[in-house]
Design a protein around this motif. Structure first.
Motif: not given
Length: 146
Positions: A68-72
């Motif tokens: 699981r990863y994130t971005a903005k």
């Protein structure tokens, strides 16, 4: 006899040193991938727009959710699942928080729709490029480099 023992011990030490070194080298590409990357080239967005929006993807490994990863991309937090293996990438489960930010949504919408279609990754120096078979690309630079 002591001579043969010494050769045996030296051989064992050499073997362990070489095997540890080669396993470290094989993991270094993946370790280079798992960090925060700033988006610097994407579609018709200028680098200045991307910098102003602080557009980034965070591929830092999380022990509790390893894929699981994130971005903005300027407003909402995006989250997704990704698998990386030998230059191939698979993105799925892309979602985001649901705020509206006037003048900051175009990049976020385009990125969220395009990310699941990215199928390859390449690291060259301090740059990460995601791409697909249609020739679409997203280029990132290491956060601490630019």
């Amino acid at each position: 006899m002591k001579f043969l023992q010494s050769i045996g011990i030296l051989s064992l030490i050499l073997l362990l040193t070489v095997s540890c070194k080669s396993s470290k080298n094989s993991m270094s590409g993946m370790q280079n991938l798992h960090k925060k990357w700033m988006l610097v080239e994407y579609k018709d967005f200028t680098k200045e727009e991307l910098v102003k929006l602080e557009a980034n993807i965070d591929l830092t490994k999380n022990e509790e959710s390893p894929n699981r990863y994130t971005a903005k991309m300027g407003c909402n937090g995006l989250f997704f699942t990704a698998d990386f293996n030998n230059g191939k990438a698979k993105f799925s489960g892309v979602g985001s928080t649901m705020m509206y930010c006037d003048g900051r949504m175009k990049l976020e919408e385009a990125f969220g729709k395009a990310l699941p279609n990215m199928t390859e990754y390449k690291i060259e120096g301090h740059f990460l490029t995601l791409s697909n078979a249609n020739g679409d690309t997203m280029k990132f630079v290491e956060q601490d480099w630019d």
